[in-house]
Motif scaffolding. Structure first.
Motif, PDB file in Angstrom:
ATOM      1  N   LEU A 159       0.839  -1.204   0.000  1.00 50.98           N
ATOM      2  CA  LEU A 159       0.000   0.000   0.000  1.00 50.98           C
ATOM      3  C   LEU A 159       0.874   1.254   0.000  1.00 50.98           C
ATOM      4  CD1 LEU A 159      -2.690   1.598   0.453  1.00 50.98           C
ATOM      5  CD2 LEU A 159      -2.340   1.243   2.888  1.00 50.98           C
ATOM      6  N   ALA A 160       1.886   1.267   0.860  1.00 50.38           N
ATOM      7  CA  ALA A 160       2.760   2.434   0.948  1.00 50.38           C
ATOM      8  C   ALA A 160       3.461   2.679  -0.384  1.00 50.38           C
ATOM      9  CB  ALA A 160       3.782   2.235   2.063  1.00 50.38           C
ATOM     10  N   LEU A 161       3.918   1.599  -0.984  1.00 50.97           N
ATOM     11  CA  LEU A 161       4.612   1.708  -2.270  1.00 50.97           C
ATOM     12  C   LEU A 161       3.657   2.258  -3.337  1.00 50.97           C
ATOM     13  CD1 LEU A 161       7.229   1.128  -3.750  1.00 50.97           C
ATOM     14  CD2 LEU A 161       6.421  -1.189  -4.167  1.00 50.97           C
ATOM     15  N   ALA A 188       3.685   5.887  -5.455  1.00 54.84           N
ATOM     16  CA  ALA A 188       3.570   5.971  -6.914  1.00 54.84           C
ATOM     17  C   ALA A 188       2.439   6.901  -7.328  1.00 54.84           C
ATOM     18  CB  ALA A 188       3.360   4.578  -7.501  1.00 54.84           C
ATOM     19  N   ILE A 189       1.274   6.723  -6.721  1.00 54.53           N
ATOM     20  CA  ILE A 189       0.098   7.469  -7.164  1.00 54.53           C
ATOM     21  C   ILE A 189       0.191   8.935  -6.718  1.00 54.53           C
ATOM     22  CG2 ILE A 189      -1.602   7.132  -5.298  1.00 54.53           C
ATOM     23  CD1 ILE A 189      -2.266   6.385  -8.973  1.00 54.53           C
ATOM     24  N   LEU A 190       0.810   9.176  -5.556  1.00 54.27           N
ATOM     25  CA  LEU A 190       1.032  10.557  -5.119  1.00 54.27           C
ATOM     26  C   LEU A 190       2.001  11.241  -6.075  1.00 54.27           C
ATOM     27  CD1 LEU A 190       1.349  10.007  -1.277  1.00 54.27           C
ATOM     28  CD2 LEU A 190      -0.371  11.411  -2.376  1.00 54.27           C
ATOM     29  N   GLY A 191       3.003  10.487  -6.500  1.00 52.49           N
ATOM     30  CA  GLY A 191       3.959  11.023  -7.468  1.00 52.49           C
ATOM     31  C   GLY A 191       3.244  11.410  -8.745  1.00 52.49           C
ATOM     32  N   PHE A 192       2.263  10.612  -9.110  1.00 53.00           N
ATOM     33  CA  PHE A 192       1.486  10.901 -10.317  1.00 53.00           C
ATOM     34  C   PHE A 192       0.702  12.209 -10.151  1.00 53.00           C
ATOM     35  CE2 PHE A 192      -2.267  10.470 -13.030  1.00 53.00           C
ATOM     36  CZ  PHE A 192      -1.635  10.280 -14.246  1.00 53.00           C
ATOM     37  N   GLY A 193       0.066  12.352  -8.982  1.00 48.46           N
ATOM     38  CA  GLY A 193      -0.667  13.590  -8.681  1.00 48.46           C
ATOM     39  C   GLY A 193       0.259  14.796  -8.709  1.00 48.46           C
ATOM     40  N   LEU A 194       1.440  14.626  -8.125  1.00 50.17           N
ATOM     41  CA  LEU A 194       2.422  15.709  -8.091  1.00 50.17           C
ATOM     42  C   LEU A 194       2.863  16.078  -9.508  1.00 50.17           C
ATOM     43  CD1 LEU A 194       4.603  14.508  -5.108  1.00 50.17           C
ATOM     44  CD2 LEU A 194       3.222  16.577  -5.187  1.00 50.17           C
TER      45      LEU A 194
END
Lengths: 249, 373
Positions: free
Chosen positions: B266-268, B272-278
Motif C-alpha cells: 500500500l505504501a509503495l 507511486a500514485i502521489l507522485g502521479f498527482g504531483l
C-alpha cells in the motif's frame, strides 16, 4: 555608504517573452547598504527585472550577479542571501502570525533558539503580541504587508527585494512601513524597492526609472530633479513616462 | 532535513484546519465502502419471466413452480399466447419467455425427450445471458428430477449425464462483496492520493505562496517530500479505516495473507500514485486544470484496472493499457493477499513494477518542478 561595494550588478540584462521584450538590455549597479528605488509605469518591466535578479525567472540574455553570485550558475546561493516580498501577499493565510514566522525562519535554516528569539522580538516590534495566534488571513492589509516584510528579512539577508510593498496601504501604515525599511537599512540590508508613490521615491538613496523595458534615468532624487528641471519627483516621472510607446496594462 | 520538518509541520496544520478536506478524508471512505459494494454486484436477481403453458399438465406445473421458487426469477402473470408474452417483452415488463408446448408431459413419457422454447430480451446483455443460463440450469435440474419417473415408461432412454461439481476457491459462495470490497478500497485510496496531493500544490501556485517558497533556498526534493509525506499518512489512515472497520468489521472479510505485506505494498502504491498527482500538478497552473486532467486519468485507471471487467477478456490493445496502469497491480495484489493469502514470493513481480512506477512518477515530478520559470 561604500560606493565600491557592489551587491547587485546587471549588464545588458534582457528578458523576452516570444516577440515581446519585457526587459531590454538594462545595465546598472546597486551598492551595499543603499535604498535603491526601481521606478516605472505599469508594464515597464520592473517586476520582470526583479524576478530575474531573485532567480525566479531565467534571463534571455545579459549578465548579472547578486550578492556576489552569478544568476545563471548560482541561483540557490543567491536565494540564501536575499529576501523577497512579492506584489501579491504570499504568506500562508491559514497559518497564524507566529506559525508563518516560524515556518519561513525554519526553511531558511534558523536554529530553534534563534527562531524563538526572533519570533518574539518580531511580534513585539510589530505590536502584534495580542494577535500572535491569529490566522494571517484575518489581518488588515497594512498589518499583512508589515508582517510580510519582517518575514522577508527574518534570515538577515544582505539584500531584500520589495515589489510594490505599499500598494493599497493607507498613508499612516505606509509611513510605518518605511520606518521598518529604514531600520533594515540601518542594519546594513540593501533595499531594492519598486513603487508608484513619488513621495516614497524621495526616501530612496538612488532611483532608476524604467521606460519600455529600458533604464531611462538613474541617479539620486535630487540630481534627477535638477537634471529634468523639475520641482518634484512627480514631474520627473511624468516627463520620462510620457516618452513611453508601450501601453501600460 | 531540517527544512523538511518545518514543511511537514506546516502541511499538517493546514490540513487539519481545512474544514472541507478533513471530513472528506474520513467520511468518504466509510460512506462509499458501505454503499458501492451493494451496487457493484454481478449477480442478477428479479428477472421477470413470462411462462406460456400450453400443456397444463403435472409436469408443466411442476416446472413453472420450480422456476417461480428460484430467487432469481419473478413470475409475472402467465400468458396464454406467445403474442401476449411478446408484448410484455416489448413493454419491458418481461425479460424472458418460456414456452411449454402442448403435449409436453405426454411426449416426455412417450419419447423421453421434449423441447421447450426460451426467448430472451437481450437489451440488457448481462441480465439476458445470465437469465438464459439460470433458466437452462433450472430446466436441466428439472430434467434430472423427472428421470426416475419416466424410466418406467420409457425404457429406451439410456440418458447418462456427467455432473460437474465445481468448488469456488478463495470465495466459496461466490460472494461478490468479497471480490469487490478490497478493490473498491483501492480506488478510494487512489482518489485520495491523486487528487488531494496534486490539488494542494496547484493551490499554492494559484494563491501565490509558492513564490515565497521558490525564492527561498529550499531544495526541490524537500518540497516534494513535504507534500508527499502528509498525504501518504492520510492515505494509510483512509485505508485502515476502510479495511478494518468496513471490510473486516462490516463485511467480515478476514485477510488471509500478511498485513505487513499488504501495508508495505500500500505504501509503495501510495508513493507511486502521489507522485502521479504531483506530476500533474507541476504541469498545471490552476486547480481546474489539475482537476480535469486528474479526472481523465482517474476514469482510465478505474475502468482499465480489472475492477469491473476481467483483464483476460480485454482485447490486446486494452491489455496494454491495463498493464500500464498502477491501479491494476494494486487491485491484483489486494485480491491475492486478502483473499488467497499470497506471500511476497507470489507478488514479487508486482512489487518490482510498482517500484518502477513510483520512481518514474516522482523523479519526473521533481525534475519538472521548476523554482525558476
Amino acid at each position: 555608504m561604500d560606493a565600491k561595494n557592489i551587491v547587485i550588478s546587471a549588464q545588458d540584462l534582457t528578458k523576452q517573452f516570444g516577440d515581446f521584450t519585457a526587459v531590454d538590455q538594462i545595465t546598472f549597479e546597486v551598492y551595499g547598504g543603499e535604498i535603491f528605488g526601481f521606478l516605472g509605469a505599469n508594464g515597464a518591466g520592473k517586476t520582470t527585472a526583479m524576478r530575474m535578479l531573485c532567480g525566479l525567472s531565467k534571463p534571455s540574455g545579459g549578465k548579472a550577479s547578486v550578492a556576489g553570485f552569478d544568476i545563471y550558475r548560482e541561483p540557490e546561493q543567491i536565494k540564501r542571501n536575499i529576501g523577497y516580498m512579492s506584489q501579491k501577499f504570499s504568506l500562508y493565510e491559514d497559518l497564524t502570525i507566529k506559525e508563518n514566522i516560524q515556518f519561513f525562519g525554519g526553511i531558511y535554516g534558523l536554529s530553534d533558539r534563534v527562531l524563538k528569539e526572533k519570533s518574539t522580538d518580531l511580534i513585539q516590534q510589530l505590536g502584534l503580541a495580542e494577535h500572535a495566534h491569529t490566522l494571517v488571513g484575518s489581518l488588515p492589509l497594512g498589518w499583512k504587508q508589515k508582517l510580510a516584510f519582517s518575514v522577508a528579512i527574518i534570515h538577515q539577508p544582505s539584500i531584500v527585494f520589495l515589489d510594490e510593498p505599499t500598494g493599497g496601504v493607507d498613508p499612516i501604515t505606509r509611513r510605518q512601513f518605511w520606518d521598518l525599511i529604514y531600520e533594515a537599512a540601518d542594519q546594513g540590508i540593501t533595499i531594492f524597492v519598486t513603487t508608484h508613490y513619488m513621495d516614497e521615491a524621495e526616501y530612496c538613496n538612488r532611483i532608476s526609472m524604467m521606460v519600455d523595458g529600458k533604464i531611462a534615468a538613474l541617479d539620486s532624487p535630487t540630481a534627477l530633479k535638477q537634471e529634468f528641471a523639475a520641482e518634484t519627483m512627480d514631474d520627473v516621472f511624468f516627463q520620462l513616462a510620457r516618452q513611453a510607446k508601450r501601453k501600460s496594462d | 532535513m531540517r527544512p523538511l520538518k518545518f514543511l511537514l509541520i506546516k502541511e499538517f496544520k493546514q490540513i487539519f484546519r481545512n474544514k472541507t478536506l478533513l471530513p472528506m478524508i474520513f467520511v468518504m471512505p466509510l460512506v462509499q465502502l458501505l454503499i458501492m459494494p451493494l451496487a457493484a454486484d454481478y449477480e442478477v436477481k428479479n428477472i421477470n419471466i413470462s411462462i406460456i403453458d400450453n400443456d397444463h399438465s403435472t409436469f408443466s406445473h411442476r416446472l413453472s413452480s420450480k422456476i417461480a421458487a428460484s430467487k432469481y426469477f419473478r413470475l409475472i402473470e402467465n400468458e396464454q399466447s406467445f403474442k401476449g408474452a411478446y408484448q410484455k417483452i416489448e413493454s419491458n415488463e418481461a425479460d424472458l419467455i418460456l414456452e411449454i408446448p402442448y403435449r409436453f408431459e405426454e411426449n416426455i413419457y412417450r419419447t423421453g425427450s421434449q423441447q421447450v422454447f426460451i426467448a430472451v430480451n437481450a437489451i440488457n446483455g448481462t441480465k439476458a445471458s445470465l437469465g438464459g443460463s439460470y433458466l437452462s440450469s433450472i430446466i436441466r435440474d428439472f430434467n434430472g428430477s423427472i428421470q426416475p419417473e419416466i424410466k418406467f415408461s420409457a425404457p429406451s432412454s439410456p440418458l447418462k449425464r456427467i455432473e460437474l461439481s465445481a468448488i469456488n476457491w478463495f470465495n466459496p459462495y461466490l460472494n461478490y462483496k468479497v471480490f469487490m470490497v478490497p478493490a473498491i478500497l483501492v480506488i478510494l485510496v487512489t482518489m485520495v492520493g491523486a487528487y488531494m496531493c496534486g490539488l494542494n500544490i496547484v493551490k499554492e501556485k494559484e494563491v501565490g505562496t509558492i513564490e515565497q517558497i521558490n525564492v527561498s533556498p529550499i531544495k526541490k526534493h524537500h518540497y516534494i517530500l513535504g507534500k508527499l509525506i502528509p498525504f501518504l499518512v492520510i492515505g494509510l489512515i483512509v485505508f485502515s479505516i476502510g479495511f478494518f472497520i468496513i471490510s473486516w468489521g462490516v463485511y467480515g472479510i478476514v485477510p488471509q495473507g500478511s498485513l505487513l505485506l499488504l501495508y508495505a505494498y500500500l505504501a509503495l502504491f501510495l508513493i507511486a500514485i502521489l507522485g502521479f498527482g504531483l506530476l500533474i500538478s507541476t504541469y498545471s497552473e490552476t486547480q481546474q486544470q489539475a482537476m480535469s486532467v486528474s479526472f481523465f486519468f482517474m476514469m482510465v485507471f478505474i475502468l482499465m484496472s480489472g475492477l469491473f471487467t476481467s483483464i483476460d477478456a480485454m482485447p490486446a490493445w486494452a491489455k496494454v493499457i491495463a498493464y500500464a496502469n498502477p491501479v491494476t497491480y494494486f487491485i491484483e495484489v489486494m485480491r491475492m493477499v486478502v483473499l488467497k493469502g499470497s506471500t511476497f514470493q507470489h507478488i514479487t513481480q508486482h512489487v518490482l513494477i510498482m517500484l518502477g512506477f513510483a520512481t518514474l512518477f516522482n523523479v519526473w515530478a521533481i525534475l519538472n518542478y521548476r523554482k525558476t520559470a
